[in-house]
Design an enzyme around this catalytic site. Structure first.
Site, PDB file in Angstrom:
ATOM      1  N   CYS A  95     -44.401 -14.773 -40.352  1.00  0.00           N
ATOM      2  CA  CYS A  95     -44.871 -15.831 -39.466  1.00  0.00           C
ATOM      3  C   CYS A  95     -43.721 -16.798 -39.268  1.00  0.00           C
ATOM      4  CB  CYS A  95     -46.093 -16.547 -40.021  1.00  0.00           C
ATOM      5  SG  CYS A  95     -46.763 -17.766 -38.843  1.00  0.00           S
ATOM      6  N   LEU A  96     -43.050 -16.682 -38.160  1.00  0.00           N
ATOM      7  CA  LEU A  96     -41.820 -17.413 -37.925  1.00  0.00           C
ATOM      8  C   LEU A  96     -42.037 -18.924 -37.939  1.00  0.00           C
ATOM      9  CD1 LEU A  96     -38.989 -16.467 -35.608  1.00  0.00           C
ATOM     10  CD2 LEU A  96     -40.117 -18.623 -35.093  1.00  0.00           C
ATOM     11  N   VAL A  97     -43.050 -19.408 -37.196  1.00  0.00           N
ATOM     12  CA  VAL A  97     -43.185 -20.859 -37.084  1.00  0.00           C
ATOM     13  C   VAL A  97     -43.797 -21.499 -38.325  1.00  0.00           C
ATOM     14  CG1 VAL A  97     -43.171 -21.013 -34.575  1.00  0.00           C
ATOM     15  CG2 VAL A  97     -45.312 -20.564 -35.743  1.00  0.00           C
ATOM     16  N   CYS A 213     -41.488 -15.062 -31.669  1.00  0.00           N
ATOM     17  CA  CYS A 213     -42.790 -15.085 -32.330  1.00  0.00           C
ATOM     18  C   CYS A 213     -43.172 -13.653 -32.675  1.00  0.00           C
ATOM     19  CB  CYS A 213     -43.843 -15.696 -31.408  1.00  0.00           C
ATOM     20  SG  CYS A 213     -45.528 -15.646 -32.069  1.00  0.00           S
TER      21      CYS A 213
END
Length: 276
Positions: A95-97, A213
């Site tokens: 989960c990048l963010v 994303c």
């Protein structure tokens, strides 16, 4: 053959040389990372014969807001403990963010938390994160200027841009699609991405980040955009895949997903390393 023998044989096969286990920590509403990564590694298997299995732990996330992202990040250690029970070789925090919401450079302590949790559980594993993989891939390519497509509301897109710039890479243009429902992000049509990429101000860019994303589908468009625009194209998913392969000591051999994973990206980037 009895059912018990079948179970034993399956377990033995998964542990034999020539197979690797990949653990994923994903948002509960993710529908893309567990489809794009297995497809990429299926192509790797077709080229090399080495097989890969996937084992996931999920943390609650429905809306891509700073509050929910930070709540998800707080569950990383518990998820790492759970997925390491499968004795995986690599854990990818996908989960990048959720990582980037913690500020520039946050991938390093986040990966350390996961690494330590797996070690404390008696199943040490190599660790990456989609946030760390994206930044490190851009750095390894020698990229100084990038353009980016993101599904988020504008403030989160700006946060991702600031994170990348915190790693010394200028983001010269972005497209923000304004979607904050994570399930809706997973339903975005990847065939719209070439149009978004075409309209970016990519003159002077070294790399196109086609999907910043892991939930925004992009795989069907990566090769088409790279072929059309003549620039290296990466996504959060392809960067994560590349780093997983590096951690396993495997040479990328994945067709039709951009030069990075085909092992041909060097032919696209000589000017990155030679421009003043």
């Amino acid at each position: 053959m009895t059912l018990s023998n079948l179970t034993t044989d399956a377990t033995m096969n998964a542990s034999q040389p020539g197979s690797s286990r990949i653990g994923l920590i994903v948002p509960s509403s993710n529908t893309t990372m567990e489809t794009e990564l297995p497809e990429l590694f299926r192509r790797q298997t077709a080229a090399t014969g080495h097989t890969y299995t996937f084992h996931s732990a999920r943390a609650a996330l429905k809306n891509v807001t700073t509050e929910e992202l930070l709540a998800m990040a707080a569950k990383a250690a518990d998820c790492a403990t759970a997925v390491s029970d499968a004795d995986v070789d690599v854990i990818a925090y996908a989960c990048l963010v959720a990582v980037m919401a913690q500020g520039p450079g946050a991938h390093e302590p986040a990966e350390n938390v996961i690494r330590q949790a797996a070690l404390d559980n008696g199943h040490p594993a190599e660790v990456t994160s989609s946030a760390g993989a994206l930044v490190r891939t851009l750095q390894q390519l020698g990229a100084r200027r990038v353009v980016m497509v993101a599904p988020y509301m504008e403030p989160l897109t700006q946060m991702v841009s600031d994170y990348i710039e915190g790693a010394g890479i200028e983001v010269i243009d972005t497209v923000s699609l304004g979607v904050n429902d994570n399930l809706a992000v997973g339903c975005l049509d990847p065939l719209n991405l070439p149009g978004f990429a075409r309209n970016l101000k990519h003159e002077g860019a070294d790399v196109i980040v086609l999907s910043a994303c892991v939930q925004m589908p992009s795989l069907p468009a990566v090769q088409a955009v790279e072929d059309e625009l003549g620039l290296p194209v990466i996504t959060a998913a392809t960067a994560t895949t590349w780093e997983i392969l590096q951690l396993l000591g495997h040479t990328p051999a994945i067709p039709n997903a951009g030069g990075l994973l085909a092992g041909t990206v060097a032919s696209l980037v000589p000017r990155i390393r030679t421009d003043a």
